[in-house]
Design a protein around this motif. Structure first.
Motif, PDB file in Angstrom:
ATOM      1  N   GLU A  13      18.306 -23.131 -33.467  1.00 42.04           N
ATOM      2  CA  GLU A  13      19.460 -22.227 -33.540  1.00 42.04           C
ATOM      3  C   GLU A  13      20.771 -23.001 -33.465  1.00 42.04           C
ATOM      4  O   GLU A  13      21.723 -22.713 -34.198  1.00 42.04           O
ATOM      5  CB  GLU A  13      19.387 -21.186 -32.411  1.00 42.04           C
ATOM      6  CG  GLU A  13      18.296 -20.146 -32.558  1.00 42.04           C
ATOM      7  CD  GLU A  13      16.897 -20.695 -32.283  1.00 42.04           C
ATOM      8  OE1 GLU A  13      16.787 -21.758 -31.614  1.00 42.04           O
ATOM      9  OE2 GLU A  13      15.919 -20.062 -32.734  1.00 42.04           O
ATOM     10  N   GLU A  14      20.830 -24.000 -32.570  1.00 40.41           N
ATOM     11  CA  GLU A  14      22.044 -24.810 -32.435  1.00 40.41           C
ATOM     12  C   GLU A  14      22.301 -25.643 -33.680  1.00 40.41           C
ATOM     13  O   GLU A  14      23.440 -25.775 -34.129  1.00 40.41           O
ATOM     14  CB  GLU A  14      21.937 -25.702 -31.196  1.00 40.41           C
ATOM     15  CG  GLU A  14      22.061 -24.931 -29.891  1.00 40.41           C
ATOM     16  CD  GLU A  14      21.706 -25.758 -28.683  1.00 40.41           C
ATOM     17  OE1 GLU A  14      22.164 -25.411 -27.577  1.00 40.41           O
ATOM     18  OE2 GLU A  14      20.951 -26.754 -28.824  1.00 40.41           O
ATOM     19  N   SER A  16      21.404 -24.836 -36.648  1.00 40.24           N
ATOM     20  CA  SER A  16      21.798 -23.885 -37.694  1.00 40.24           C
ATOM     21  C   SER A  16      23.272 -23.505 -37.575  1.00 40.24           C
ATOM     22  O   SER A  16      23.973 -23.395 -38.577  1.00 40.24           O
ATOM     23  CB  SER A  16      20.928 -22.626 -37.618  1.00 40.24           C
ATOM     24  OG  SER A  16      19.565 -22.928 -37.851  1.00 40.24           O
ATOM     25  N   GLN A  17      23.732 -23.297 -36.349  1.00 42.98           N
ATOM     26  CA  GLN A  17      25.135 -22.917 -36.166  1.00 42.98           C
ATOM     27  C   GLN A  17      26.065 -24.123 -36.238  1.00 42.98           C
ATOM     28  O   GLN A  17      27.259 -23.987 -36.519  1.00 42.98           O
ATOM     29  CB  GLN A  17      25.318 -22.186 -34.836  1.00 42.98           C
ATOM     30  CG  GLN A  17      25.169 -23.064 -33.601  1.00 42.98           C
ATOM     31  CD  GLN A  17      25.213 -22.276 -32.306  1.00 42.98           C
ATOM     32  OE1 GLN A  17      25.150 -21.047 -32.309  1.00 42.98           O
ATOM     33  NE2 GLN A  17      25.330 -22.969 -31.171  1.00 42.98           N
ATOM     34  N   GLN A  57      33.750 -23.301 -35.156  1.00 43.15           N
ATOM     35  CA  GLN A  57      33.106 -22.632 -36.288  1.00 43.15           C
ATOM     36  C   GLN A  57      33.890 -22.866 -37.583  1.00 43.15           C
ATOM     37  O   GLN A  57      33.306 -23.167 -38.635  1.00 43.15           O
ATOM     38  CB  GLN A  57      32.970 -21.137 -35.998  1.00 43.15           C
ATOM     39  CG  GLN A  57      31.991 -20.819 -34.871  1.00 43.15           C
ATOM     40  CD  GLN A  57      32.032 -19.364 -34.437  1.00 43.15           C
ATOM     41  OE1 GLN A  57      32.952 -18.613 -34.790  1.00 43.15           O
ATOM     42  NE2 GLN A  57      31.041 -18.940 -33.666  1.00 43.15           N
TER      43      GLN A  57
END
Length: 254
Positions: A13-14, A16-17, A57
Motif C-alpha cells: 500500500e505504501e 502504491s501511494q 502527494q
C-alpha cells in the motif's frame, strides 16, 4: 532505518501511494527520491498552500509523474517485467481495449493481448502467495548473523557479490574502519564484496535529496580516504551515486 530500508520495508500500500509516514519525526517521506515533508510546515504549490500529506502527494504527481510510472521504470531485476510487458501495462493503465492495443502496437491480435491480461492476473496471484510465505517466514525468523544485508536500489549489477550477511558486514566494517564507521578508512579493500560493504557505509555521508558539486563530493570522500578519486569512481561504477554528463553535479542514486 536507512533510506534503502524505508523503500524495501514499505508495504504494498505504501509503495502504491509513493510515500511513508515517519511518526518519530512527524514527516511524510517520498519513496522515490526520499524528499521529506514535515508536519506543521506549509508548502506552496503555485498559488495553493498545502499541508505535508497533501504536499507529498502533489510532489509525486509533479516530480515523478506517478508511482505507477516510477515503479514500472525500475530495473527488470526488481520488477521481473520485460520491456514488452511494461509497454502493455502502460496501455492497460490507459484503459485501452484489446483491439486498440493491437492497433497501437501494429502487431499481434486481440486474443494475444487477452492472453497477456490473463498471465498478469496469474502473476499477481503468485506474488500474493509468495508475499504471504515470506511474511510467515519473517515472523518466525529473528535477525541473526546469517541474515542478508539489503541491496541498494541503484545497483547496476546484482550477483554473488551482493550476497552479504550481517556478520560479514560487521566484520568488514570493523576491519577497514578501525576508528569506527564515522572515522576514515584504514585502507581500501581489493575484494569486490568488501568494496561494496565499504561503499555502502560511505554513502551514508551523503544526503539523498541533495545535489553536490564535484568539489563537495571530493571533500566528503577525502575525510574517508586520501585517494578520494578512486572512491568517487567506484561510487558511480557500482550505482551508489550518479552524476551529470559534464561531471559538475553528483547525487545519491535512487
Amino acid at each position: 532505518m536507512s533510506k534503502e530500508g524505508m523503500f524495501w520495508n514499505s508495504t504494498v500500500e505504501e509503495l502504491s501511494q509513493g510515500y511513508i509516514y515517519d511518526d518519530q519525526n512527524e514527516t511524510y517521506i517520498c519513496l522515490v527520491c526520499d524528499e521529506p515533508f514535515e508536519c506543521g510546515v506549509i508548502y506552496r504549490r503555485g498559488d495553493v498552500l498545502l499541508e505535508a500529506k497533501k504536499a507529498v502527494q502533489y510532489h509525486i504527481e509533479d516530480d515523478h509523474d506517478s508511482m505507477f510510472d516510477s515503479l514500472l521504470s525500475m530495473d527488470k531485476k526488481y520488477t521481473g517485467l520485460s520491456d514488452h510487458q511494461k509497454e502493455l501495462l502502460h496501455y492497460f493503465k490507459r484503459g485501452l481495449a484489446d483491439k486498440e492495443i493491437v492497433k497501437e502496437l501494429d502487431s499481434g491480435s486481440p486474443s494475444t493481448i487477452r492472453n497477456h491480461r490473463f498471465k498478469f492476473r496469474e502473476k499477481e496471484k503468485q506474488a500474493k502467495v509468495f508475499l504471504a510465505i515470506m511474511n510467515l517466514l519473517k515472523s518466525d525468523e529473528k535477525e541473526n548473523k546469517n541474515s542478508l544485508v539489503g541491496i541498494h536500489k541503484g545497483a547496476k549489477m546484482v550477483d554473488e557479490r551482493y550476497t552479504i550477511t550481517v556478520e560479514e558486514k560487521e566484520k568488514v566494517l570493523s576491519t577497514y574502519f578501525d576508528e569506527g564507521v564515522e572515522g576514515p578508512l584504514s585502507t581500501f579493500p581489493s575484494k569486490e564484496k568488501r568494496k561494496i560493504i565499504v561503499l555502502q557505509q560511505i554513502l551514508k555521508s551523503f544526503k539523498s535529496n541533495e545535489v553536490y558539486s564535484e568539489k563537495e563530493v571530493n571533500e566528503v570522500l577525502k575525510s574517508k580516504f586520501n585517494d578520494f578519486a578512486t572512491l568517487r569512481r567506484y561510487m558511480i561504477e557500482y550505482g551508489f551515486m550518479d552524476r551529470s554528463k559534464d561531471c559538475t553535479k553528483y547525487w545519491v542514486k535512487n
